[in-house]
Design an enzyme around this catalytic site. Structure first.
Site, short mmCIF file in Angstrom:
data_model
loop_
_atom_site.label_atom_id
_atom_site.label_comp_id
_atom_site.label_asym_id
_atom_site.label_seq_id
_atom_site.Cartn_x
_atom_site.Cartn_y
_atom_site.Cartn_z
N GLY A 1 1.04 -1.37 0.06
CA GLY A 1 0.06 0.20 0.05
C GLY A 1 0.76 1.50 0.13
O GLY A 1 0.86 1.96 0.87
N GLU B 1 16.31 -4.80 -3.13
CA GLU B 1 15.81 -4.14 -4.94
C GLU B 1 17.09 -5.25 -4.87
O GLU B 1 17.31 -5.26 -6.65
CB GLU B 1 14.80 -3.36 -4.95
N THR C 1 8.94 5.60 -12.63
CA THR C 1 9.30 5.79 -13.78
C THR C 1 10.72 6.20 -14.34
O THR C 1 11.20 6.11 -13.32
CB THR C 1 8.19 7.54 -15.04
N ASN C 2 11.32 5.84 -15.30
CA ASN C 2 12.60 6.03 -16.03
C ASN C 2 12.60 7.54 -16.23
O ASN C 2 13.78 7.85 -16.13
CB ASN C 2 12.78 5.44 -17.38
#
Length: 694
Positions: A437, A554, A678-679
């Site tokens: 979330g 990550e 985003t990129n």
């Protein structure tokens, strides 16, 4: 002094000599190449072939590229490896350029010939190489500076029989040297553009604060960084006598050939008018880059380009080595996955409870945790291997691994004892079904601006707000929820707290949305949702630390995109090889070249991923977003290229006769460039990492 320090010191010495005897890039037309050649010989630059010091030869070549100087260090390196007597080469009395083709007694596009004494003609397929004196030299003015020359060959001094393997190595070394010099020249122009963007003001602001400039500079940095990593990988494999060095070298060359011109042009755009006039280094670097890229055609391999080898020999991309422990564990993982392979899918985000249980039984979920929490302190290599193999094979256990990375590690660091006792065993068994979330209507990439509120009410908290793009929210048992608990806190991220909340809590409403990829992502409404303080993970208003701990996972999973793309490439090659002429056509065809481009893009992504994973401390601040940007855009390029190569059958759910789903990969690829920031945002982070202003 370490080997790295010695190499750095050598490169600095080359740079100093080049500046003293040649100058900077503006000396391209006037520099004394023969004088520099003699100075370099005196410092041992032409003894590197006999010493098998390819890393040093390329370090020298890069420094020369930065000043637009074509001194042929790699030609000397190759000549030393082929000639029986190299003393004259080492001393500079015999100054050799190497050619792989000759038109009778002439070489059409010789470089540095005005300072050379001999040409070594090496047939790319092997045979008899000839060492010949240089006769007449006629300069051919044009793009290159110094100008290329047409050389008439004189008397034959020596002949040497060279087998195909040695001839191919010579060609590859020449190509790799040219690529290293080209990239270094473009990188020098890029560095000047970065500095210029910090000091040049327009409209009252430094131009480096403009979004378009930041995006361009970040893109160039990605290309440069990947190129340097690919070249380094090829050098390391050559030094280790690895069989795969030829593929690594060709990938590096192909990458540089594609990116160096656009990096140079990007620098020219940023430098604008100041870089257009020849008092500046940029025009001379421009000439060097574009002339060098063109000259790569003068060194053809007998086996063809890298894509030809890939298609025609059954080869795949070279794999990074995870070390003895990592590779031993990879064999274990593959052995287990092979037993369940018929259940795998590369066109869905399925969950297989039986395989998850098998993985859990082996202790692989949370195996990097301390023993007291059920782990065994597994190292980084094993964690990366498990995630890579999962992504490559399509094993339906990714959600269980995600629970370890995103929730388990944070609970270990920030959770209460009660939370550790309750949730860590669930995660180790692969039984914690969760969703994230995070994103909101006004807080996507900018997570610090989220507005969903949690207000303290006695021993409880009352949550109100809305979350978007909550993947799997309809089927999850728990939500890892970031909310604002202090709207007045500064900086913005200081007032955020994380809760782990059951999805069946009263007041939670889920609205499903079907994504382009087919997965279900949800809008989740929180209307007066009451949760106990025991649901809070970490300190009040200390959620940013909890979130960043989760995102640190990550580092382990960032290789997943590259691994999945690698599998798609292998699948595509399987289809192509069954009908080479019908799918990619003959050598040199546009479709075959397109296949080569995406293969190189995947390997460049893997190189950046490896660098990001291996970075320590803050060393991954650039590599990680660069890997993310390149991985997402390579995924999009791959999906489009697969359809272009295969035609209508590539747009079917599965290619007839194959269990492959290329159209699904194309649909899924959009998520890679928008999920997690985003990129465009990632490029902004890269630009600021290079020192550009906000």
């Amino acid at each position: 002094m370490s080997a790295h320090d010695e190499l750095t010191a050598f490169a600095q010495a080359v740079a100093g000599t080049a500046r003293r005897e040649w100058g900077d890039a503006t000396a391209a037309e006037s520099g004394d190449l023969e004088k520099l050649w003699q100075a370099g010989a005196g410092q041992g630059w032409f003894e590197l072939g006999a010493a098998q010091a390819l890393d040093a030869a390329l370090a020298a070549t890069r420094e020369l590229g930065r000043v637009a100087c074509p001194l042929p260090v790699l030609d000397g390196f190759v000549a030393e490896r082929l000639l029986p007597d190299v003393s004259a080469v080492e001393s500079g009395r015999m100054r050799i350029v190497v050619a792989t083709t000759a038109d009778g007694d002439e070489i059409g596009y010789a470089e540095a010939a005005t300072a050379a004494t001999h040409v070594l003609v090496v047939p790319p397929a092997g045979g008899t190489a000839e060492l010949r004196e240089i006769g007449e030299v006629r300069e051919r003015p044009g793009l290159a500076a110094p100008a290329w020359s047409r050389v008439t060959l004189g008397a034959t001094v020596d002949t040497i029989d060279i087998d195909p393997a040695r001839a191919d190595e010579a060609v590859l070394l020449l190509r790799l040297g040219l690529a290293a010099r080209t990239l270094a020249a473009a990188e020098r122009a890029h560095e000047m553009a970065v500095e210029h963007s910090k000091t040049r003001h327009q409209f009252g602001r430094p131009i480096g604060s403009f979004g378009a400039v930041q995006q361009r500079i970040a893109s160039c940095q990605i290309d440069i960084s990947a190129g340097n990593l690919l070249i380094a990988a090829a050098v390391a494999e050559w030094t280790d006598c690895a069989a795969g060095w030829t593929a690594s070298a060709e990938i590096a060359v192909a990458h540089v050939r594609a990116v160096a011109p656009r990096v140079q042009l990007g620098a020219q755009h940023t430098l604008a008018a100041i870089g257009y006039f020849e008092e500046h280094e940029a025009p001379w670097l421009f000439r060097r880059v574009h002339a060098d890229v063109t000259r790569l055609r003068d060194y053809p391999r007998a086996t063809g380009e890298f894509v030809d080898v890939l298609v025609e020999t059954g080869a795949s991309l070279p794999s990074p080595n995870a070390g003895e422990t990592g590779e031993a564990f990879r064999a274990e993982v593959r052995e287990l996955f092979a037993k369940y392979e018929d259940r795998f899918s590369r066109s869905s985000m399925a969950v297989d409870k039986e395989l998850i249980a098998a993985v859990a039984d082996r202790g692989w979920l949370g195996f990097a945790w301390p023993e007291e929490f059920g782990g065994r302190g597994a190292g980084l290599a094993e964690q990366v291997v498990l995630n890579e193999e999962t992504a490559y094979s399509g094993a339906p256990i990714s959600k269980a691994l995600g629970a370890v990375m995103l929730l388990g590690n944070s609970i270990l660091q920030h959770g209460s004892q009660e939370q550790k006792d309750k949730f860590l065993p669930l995660i180790r068994r692969g039984e914690l079904s969760f969703c994230l979330g995070y994103s909101e209507p006004e807080a996507g990439s900018d997570l610090a601006s989220l507005k969903t509120r949690a207000v303290r009410d006695g021993d409880d908290w009352v949550i109100d707000g809305q979350k978007l793009w909550t993947t799997g929210g309809h089927s999850s048992d728990w939500v890892w929820l970031a909310v604002r608990t202090d709207p007045e806190a500064t900086p913005r991220h200081a007032g955020i707290t994380v809760f782990l909340v059951p999805m069946d809590t009263p007041g939670i409403t889920v609205q499903q949305h079907r994504a382009l990829s087919g997965e279900i992502s949800c809008t989740v409404f929180y209307d007066s949702v009451r949760v106990p303080d025991s649901a809070r993970v970490g300190e009040i208003n200390g959620g940013w630390k909890v979130i960043t701990s989760a995102l640190a996972g990550e580092r382990i999973t960032m290789g997943n995109i590259a691994a999945a793309l690698h599998r798609q490439l292998d699948d595509l090659l399987g289809v192509v090889r069954a009908d080479i002429d019908g799918t990619v056509g003959p050598r040199g065809s546009a479709r075959r070249a397109r296949l080569g481009e995406i293969a190189v893009g995947i390997q460049a992504t893997r190189a950046l991923v490896s660098a990001a994973i291996g970075a320590t401390g803050g060393g991954g601040r650039l590599e990680a977003p660069m890997a993310g940007v390149l991985g997402g855009e390579t995924a999009e390029a791959f999906g489009a290229a697969a359809l272009e190569i295969l035609g209508p059958q590539g747009a079917l759910e599965t290619v007839p006769g194959y269990d492959t789903a290329f159209e699904y990969g194309l649909r899924l690829s959009v998520m890679y460039v928008v999920g997690g920031g985003t990129n465009d945002i990632q490029r902004g982070l890269i630009a600021r990492g290079l020192g550009l202003p906000r």
